[in-house]
Scaffold this motif. Sequence first.
Motif, PDB file in Angstrom:
ATOM      1  N   GLY A 265       0.883  -1.186   0.123  1.00  0.00           N
ATOM      2  CA  GLY A 265      -0.030   0.116   0.080  1.00  0.00           C
ATOM      3  C   GLY A 265       0.933   1.265  -0.069  1.00  0.00           C
ATOM      4  O   GLY A 265       0.415   2.310   0.349  1.00  0.00           O
ATOM      5  N   SER A 266       2.062   1.082  -0.431  1.00  0.00           N
ATOM      6  CA  SER A 266       2.938   2.394  -0.363  1.00  0.00           C
ATOM      7  C   SER A 266       3.642   2.627  -1.514  1.00  0.00           C
ATOM      8  O   SER A 266       4.616   3.404  -1.704  1.00  0.00           O
ATOM      9  CB  SER A 266       4.143   1.659   0.502  1.00  0.00           C
ATOM     10  N   HIS A 267       3.217   2.326  -2.879  1.00  0.00           N
ATOM     11  CA  HIS A 267       3.749   2.651  -4.022  1.00  0.00           C
ATOM     12  C   HIS A 267       2.735   3.413  -4.841  1.00  0.00           C
ATOM     13  O   HIS A 267       1.319   2.928  -4.994  1.00  0.00           O
ATOM     14  CB  HIS A 267       4.222   1.616  -4.570  1.00  0.00           C
ATOM     15  N   HIS A 331      12.133   2.793 -10.393  1.00  0.00           N
ATOM     16  CA  HIS A 331      12.500   3.986  -9.352  1.00  0.00           C
ATOM     17  C   HIS A 331      12.891   3.044  -7.828  1.00  0.00           C
ATOM     18  O   HIS A 331      13.250   3.855  -6.943  1.00  0.00           O
ATOM     19  CB  HIS A 331      11.286   4.780  -9.116  1.00  0.00           C
ATOM     20  N   GLY A 332      12.438   1.911  -7.934  1.00  0.00           N
ATOM     21  CA  GLY A 332      12.645   1.310  -6.433  1.00  0.00           C
ATOM     22  C   GLY A 332      12.074   2.019  -5.180  1.00  0.00           C
ATOM     23  O   GLY A 332      10.948   2.266  -5.309  1.00  0.00           O
ATOM     24  N   PRO A 333      13.024   2.156  -4.426  1.00  0.00           N
ATOM     25  CA  PRO A 333      12.379   2.948  -2.943  1.00  0.00           C
ATOM     26  C   PRO A 333      12.367   4.232  -3.312  1.00  0.00           C
ATOM     27  O   PRO A 333      12.069   4.980  -2.296  1.00  0.00           O
ATOM     28  CB  PRO A 333      13.531   2.459  -1.989  1.00  0.00           C
ATOM     29  N   ARG A 338       7.691   5.295  -4.756  1.00  0.00           N
ATOM     30  CA  ARG A 338       7.166   5.078  -3.438  1.00  0.00           C
ATOM     31  C   ARG A 338       6.427   6.628  -3.081  1.00  0.00           C
ATOM     32  O   ARG A 338       6.552   7.349  -3.636  1.00  0.00           O
ATOM     33  CB  ARG A 338       8.277   5.017  -2.402  1.00  0.00           C
ATOM     34  N   LEU A 339       5.182   6.121  -2.135  1.00  0.00           N
ATOM     35  CA  LEU A 339       4.379   7.255  -1.911  1.00  0.00           C
ATOM     36  C   LEU A 339       5.313   8.418  -1.002  1.00  0.00           C
ATOM     37  O   LEU A 339       6.429   8.035  -0.277  1.00  0.00           O
ATOM     38  CB  LEU A 339       3.325   6.984  -1.122  1.00  0.00           C
TER      39      LEU A 339
END
Length: 365
Positions: A265-267, A331-333, A338-339
């Motif tokens: 839930g973070s991307h 983009h990875g993290p 990432r949000l």
Amino acid sequence: MKVTLSVIKADIGGFVGHSDSHPQCLVRAEKHLAEAKKNGMLIDYHITKCGDDLQLVMTHQKGINNKVIHEMAWDTFVSCTEVAKELKLYGAGQDLLCDAFSGNVKGMGPGVAEMELEERPSEPIIIFMADKTSSGAWNLPLYKMFADPFNTIGLVIAENMHDGFSFEVHDVKESKGISFNTPEEIYDMLVFIGAHSRFAIKSVSTRKGEIAAVSSTQKLAFLADRYVGKDDPVCIVRAQGSFPAVGEILEPFAQPYLVEGWMRGSHNGPIMPVSIEDSTPTRFDGPPRVTALGFQLSNGMLIGPRDMFKDKSFDNARQKSLDMADMMRSHGPFEPHRLPLEEMEYTTMPQVSKKLAGRFKPLED
């Protein structure tokens, strides 16, 4: 004939991980809703899934927010959670945030979209269901359906749509609502609905007050004060007549757009229109999926469904979604995959910030 259409969903356990719903859970739900129909509580029902979310589509004449209907849905989810626990499915009952039913499933975890309508001589309905995304995911498509003449030509050439529509928008963080009339307030409305992580379109009506669309706006993290997965919203849209045509309702999904959700839930990632069969997100637990079931209502009976995104004309949208997924994953993290930090408050980010707070030193000029 006045009919209430209720769509209530919950993640009661994933098979395998967060990727799908186990058939035995759907069988258990079928048992409960068949009994409710037999007892006269429901006119009709349809049970389906979108990813790891169990979806209950029900018609009745008890109105929206009815305690009896909501309690029956809650009991169904609790019973299906028992099956999920027996099978050791992942995250069994994660959307059930309370131990006991308290009169209405709103605020208890499950997502809810309901509308009461006077059934027309022909009543086409499209029910959208999404997985691995948030409650604001419907903002862009609902705007296109009901306010964008480049998507919906009926706004220009259909006399009964030319006056525009009224949008009810919820601030899901502050629990406030506001209504906008289109086309004259489009620019004001876009200021808010463009921020889909906080503002969500709850419903759309004709300028005469006839309900056209309604969505679920439950924000699980705000309800639970912790990370419990994404909201996986549902949306009901009426078609034809005074409303957009079926093709105009589906058209926004021909161009993939970015939503929040995906892994943990973070991307941010593209929402991909798929058939029910293909609503099985596995790549990085995604990318986010949207399904669409079409029904004709006939005296409250659900004639259908038709799997609307099974159409090959959405193949190009699916390929675009996959290409966008490749780009975002690279983009990875890092943002924008990432949000942003303000959307990470229900992950480990606050704990990390607290742990390292003493190591941040003032910068010297």
